[in-house]
Design a protein around this motif. Structure first.
Motif, mmCIF file in Angstrom:
data_model
loop_
_atom_site.group_PDB
_atom_site.id
_atom_site.type_symbol
_atom_site.label_atom_id
_atom_site.label_comp_id
_atom_site.label_asym_id
_atom_site.label_seq_id
_atom_site.Cartn_x
_atom_site.Cartn_y
_atom_site.Cartn_z
ATOM 1 N N THR A 258 40.462 44.225 34.105
ATOM 2 C CA THR A 258 39.873 43.523 35.239
ATOM 3 C C THR A 258 40.943 42.755 36.004
ATOM 4 O O THR A 258 42.047 42.545 35.508
ATOM 5 N N THR A 259 40.599 42.343 37.220
ATOM 6 C CA THR A 259 41.577 41.718 38.102
ATOM 7 C C THR A 259 41.279 40.231 38.274
ATOM 8 O O THR A 259 40.222 39.734 37.905
ATOM 9 N N VAL B 268 40.555 38.577 40.936
ATOM 10 C CA VAL B 268 39.380 38.283 41.762
ATOM 11 C C VAL B 268 38.114 38.357 40.912
ATOM 12 O O VAL B 268 37.226 37.507 41.010
ATOM 13 N N GLU B 269 38.049 39.358 40.042
ATOM 14 C CA GLU B 269 36.881 39.470 39.163
ATOM 15 C C GLU B 269 36.791 38.271 38.218
ATOM 16 O O GLU B 269 35.698 37.791 37.917
ATOM 17 N N HIS B 270 37.957 37.785 37.756
ATOM 18 C CA HIS B 270 37.942 36.608 36.881
ATOM 19 C C HIS B 270 37.491 35.367 37.643
ATOM 20 O O HIS B 270 36.719 34.565 37.134
ATOM 21 N N SER C 139 39.209 32.257 32.027
ATOM 22 C CA SER C 139 39.145 33.712 32.040
ATOM 23 C C SER C 139 40.411 34.299 31.417
ATOM 24 O O SER C 139 41.290 33.582 30.959
ATOM 25 N N GLU D 195 33.462 42.818 30.278
ATOM 26 C CA GLU D 195 34.702 42.969 29.527
ATOM 27 C C GLU D 195 34.946 41.760 28.627
ATOM 28 O O GLU D 195 35.340 41.916 27.467
ATOM 29 N N LEU E 65 32.654 38.255 38.229
ATOM 30 C CA LEU E 65 31.924 39.457 38.637
ATOM 31 C C LEU E 65 31.478 40.245 37.397
ATOM 32 O O LEU E 65 32.033 40.064 36.311
ATOM 33 N N ARG F 101 31.873 43.141 36.067
ATOM 34 C CA ARG F 101 32.835 43.847 35.215
ATOM 35 C C ARG F 101 33.594 42.885 34.311
ATOM 36 O O ARG F 101 33.855 43.170 33.140
ATOM 37 N N ASP F 102 33.936 41.703 34.862
ATOM 38 C CA ASP F 102 34.647 40.696 34.071
ATOM 39 C C ASP F 102 33.750 40.177 32.950
ATOM 40 O O ASP F 102 34.186 40.038 31.810
#
Lengths: 260, 370
Positions: free
Chosen positions: A115-116, A118-120, B203, A130, A124, A126-127
């Motif tokens: 994941t990226t 932005v997702e973190h 995160s 995951e 989002l 997907r984050d």
């Protein structure tokens, strides 16, 4: 033990390394078979840690090459080594000391994250999915290594022996095919050593990791390992099963015969 | 905002049945605080409070947050905060000026992203150097960017004075130029960004930052992409500072002026995070309250006590001495910052609460690990 496919998992060919003219490793060659526990022994300064540092790319060999999983390299970056499946623990405490046990272990899973940023940042889907999956893997290893009571504790406040186990958990959680352990039992009492030996055996037998470890306690080494390589002044002076090595006159002269 | 925050908090506690309840209990004080900030304060506050106290407090807390992400979480020391703030301010100004169709919030975000991109360039030396050497290289960036904004008239639309007045603030036709409007705009931006930051630091990205901070060699060996983590920290940290700079120019000063983003500003923000607490989100607000509000409080108190009896210049110096002494005293009491002090007090009040992480040790490492 994992099914042995063709060829050794790790092979060193004439590897040499020197620091400012002092030879740390001198044309060293040996092979580690897939699925075995291989111990590197030898007096302090024999070049054992330097060797591990070459295998996972912290140092660069002056000469010779390392073959990992059939792919030869002279220089590999540590990150690339980790991505290819080489795990590692450290002689001196190298945990992320301000993070909790679970966060240290989760950091060992970074290479499995897809994941990226932005997702973190925005959490989002997907984050979230995951994170859940990675957390489950981390919890699994934590339970396996009997670290559950400490899972939320900041590691710098834990006893040394427990920190060593966290280090092992952090290396194991990424499911490395080759696990390098640098004195995993240094400074431990007999009970802790027994416990750590059990964990190393399980990592090898249950999780299928090939293990290369450095250890000074000869009793532990002889019980634990399938294969022993003896170093002295950067040269190999013995290579074989524990029984062969124990009876080798060169080894006795170089290492076993002396008192440490 | 509060739903994202609650979720972030809930993620942190142990999974299980207690999860929702604990998350709620953690979120409750925060929710109350936000309700006061968004509803009560706009009704009760005076223009003086908005202009002189609340707006600068919030913006400096935001700048602190930006530097804290970079320095407190990712361990990359920077004195470029003023330059990042200036970049955000000039970028937003030029977006508003040259692309007037873009709504104000989007211009603010874009201004932040441009500051972030500049941050990545400023952060490139971090791939080779660290600690004081990195600090020195960010210092160079601070001077260079300040000079560029003064030197090239394009950035200030060839204004003859070095400060330029900001365009009128409006969102969806709603005029925000009143003190309470500017306060609400600032508060909304700060709360939204703090919520995203709170999520980010827990995160994968935040964990990688902390791993790099605590032990970068080990981080690389266990598979943390060290270079990418450092640069992403520079990007996010500089972007947050950039938004803070834009707000400083538009919501606080009403002008864009490179002189308000000098090295002094960089130091002020660094003091905020040192006093407030490195590696803490709340610490930025506590530190900002301390650094921005305490001098005002001290001057009020000393005016009441000694007004007329002591020379005014003398009094100003005495205030600075008292301020410095208080910083030293607090740092001796709690080297990890006021946030840690507050957390300890909080836990003592509520022994039944879950034990938070101890924040005893300072960042930095012993180096030798092999």
């Amino acid at each position: 033990m994992s099914a042995s496919s063709a060829g050794p998992i790790l092979e060193l060919r004439d590897v040499s390394l020197s620091f400012k003219g002092v030879k740390a490793l001198n044309a060293l060659s040996f092979a580690v078979a897939r699925g075995e526990i291989c111990a590197l022994i030898g007096p302090n300064g024999a070049g054992k840690s330097s060797l591990l540092n070459i295998i996972n790319g912290v140092y660069r060999a002056d000469e010779g090459e390392v073959v990992f999983d059939g792919a030869p390299f002279r220089r590999i970056r540590p990150l690339e080594a980790a991505r290819r499946g080489i795990g590692r623990t450290f002689q001196h405490n190298a945990l992320f000391k301000r993070l909790s046990v679970i966060d240290n272990v989760l950091a060992g899973l970074t290479r499995h994250s897809r994941t990226t940023l932005v997702e973190h940042a925005f959490g989002l889907p997907r984050d979230l999915a995951e994170s859940r999956a990675l957390r489950a893997r981390a919890e699994d290893i934590i339970e396996h290594l009997e670290l559950t009571p400490h899972r939320g504790t900041v590691v710098s406040t834990l006893p040394y022996g427990v920190q060593k186990r966290v280090d092992l958990a952090r290396a194991l959680v990424g499911r490395p095919s080759l696990l390098l352990l640098d004195e995993p039992m240094a400074g431990m009492n007999q009970d802790e050593k027994r416990q750590m030996s059990r964990f190393v055996t399980e990592a090898n037998a249950v999780l299928g990791a090939t293990v290369v470890l450095i250890e000074h306690d000869i009793g532990v080494v002889m019980d634990l390992s399938h294969h022993v390589v003896v170093l002295d002044y950067g040269r190999k002076v013995g290579d074989g099963t524990p029984r062969q090595v124990r009876n080798d006159p060169d080894v006795i002269a170089a290492y076993l015969g002396t008192v440490h | 905002m509060s739903s994202a925050e609650t979720e972030a908090a809930a993620d942190f506690v142990a999974p299980g049945a207690a999860r929702d309840w604990r998350g709620l209990r953690r979120a409750l004080p925060l929710g109350l605080l936000l309700a006061v900030a968004f509803v009560i304060v706009p009704l009760a506050g005076t223009d003086y409070w908005f202009n002189a106290i609340l707006i600068p407090f919030l913006i400096m807390a935001l700048a602190g947050l930006g530097l804290n992400l970079l320095m407190g979480y990712a361990g990359q020391a920077s004195l470029g905060t003023g330059a990042f703030m200036a970049t955000g301010a000039y970028a937003t100004y030029n977006l508003l000026l040259r692309l007037p169709d873009i709504p104000l919030p989007i211009s603010l975000v874009l201004g932040g992203l441009i500051a972030g991109a500049v941050g990545v360039v400023v952060g490139l030396p971090s791939l080779r150097i660290k600690g004081f050497y990195l600090l020195a290289s960010t210092l160079a960036a601070q001077f260079l960017l300040e000079w560029i904004f003064n030197q090239y008239g394009w950035f200030s639309n060839y204004s003859t004075s070095s400060s330029i007045s900001a365009p009128k603030l409006a969102i969806l036709g709603q005029d925000l130029s009143s003190p309470v409007g500017r306060y609400l705009m600032t508060l909304t931006a700060v709360v939204a960004i703090a919520a995203v930051a709170a999520r980010l630091v827990k995160s994968q990205t935040g964990r990688a930052w902390s791993a790099v901070r605590d032990m970068d060699t080990a981080a690389a060996v266990i598979g943390v992409p060290v270079a990418r983590s450092k640069l992403s920290a520079f990007f996010v940290g500089a972007a947050v500072c950039g938004v803070a700079g834009a707000l400083w120019a538009f919501a606080y000063l009403g002008t864009v002026d490179a002189r308000s983003f000098g090295l002094d500003r960089s130091f002020q923000v660094m003091f905020i995070i040192i006093v407030g607490g490195m590696g803490s989100i709340a610490g930025n607000f506590i530190g900002s309250a301390f650094i921005v509000l305490l001098p005002i409080l001290l001057s009020q108190v000393s005016d009441r006590l000694f007004g007329g009896t002591v020379d005014a210049g003398q009094l100003a110096n005495l205030q600075r001495i008292a301020f410095g002494a208080l910083i030293i005293w607090f740092l001796i009491k709690e080297p990890a910052g006021l946030a840690a002090l507050a957390e300890r007090g909080w836990r003592r009040l509520r022994p039944s609460g879950t034990a938070g992480p101890e924040r005893g040790s300072r960042p930095g490492n012993t180096g030798k690990i092999f």
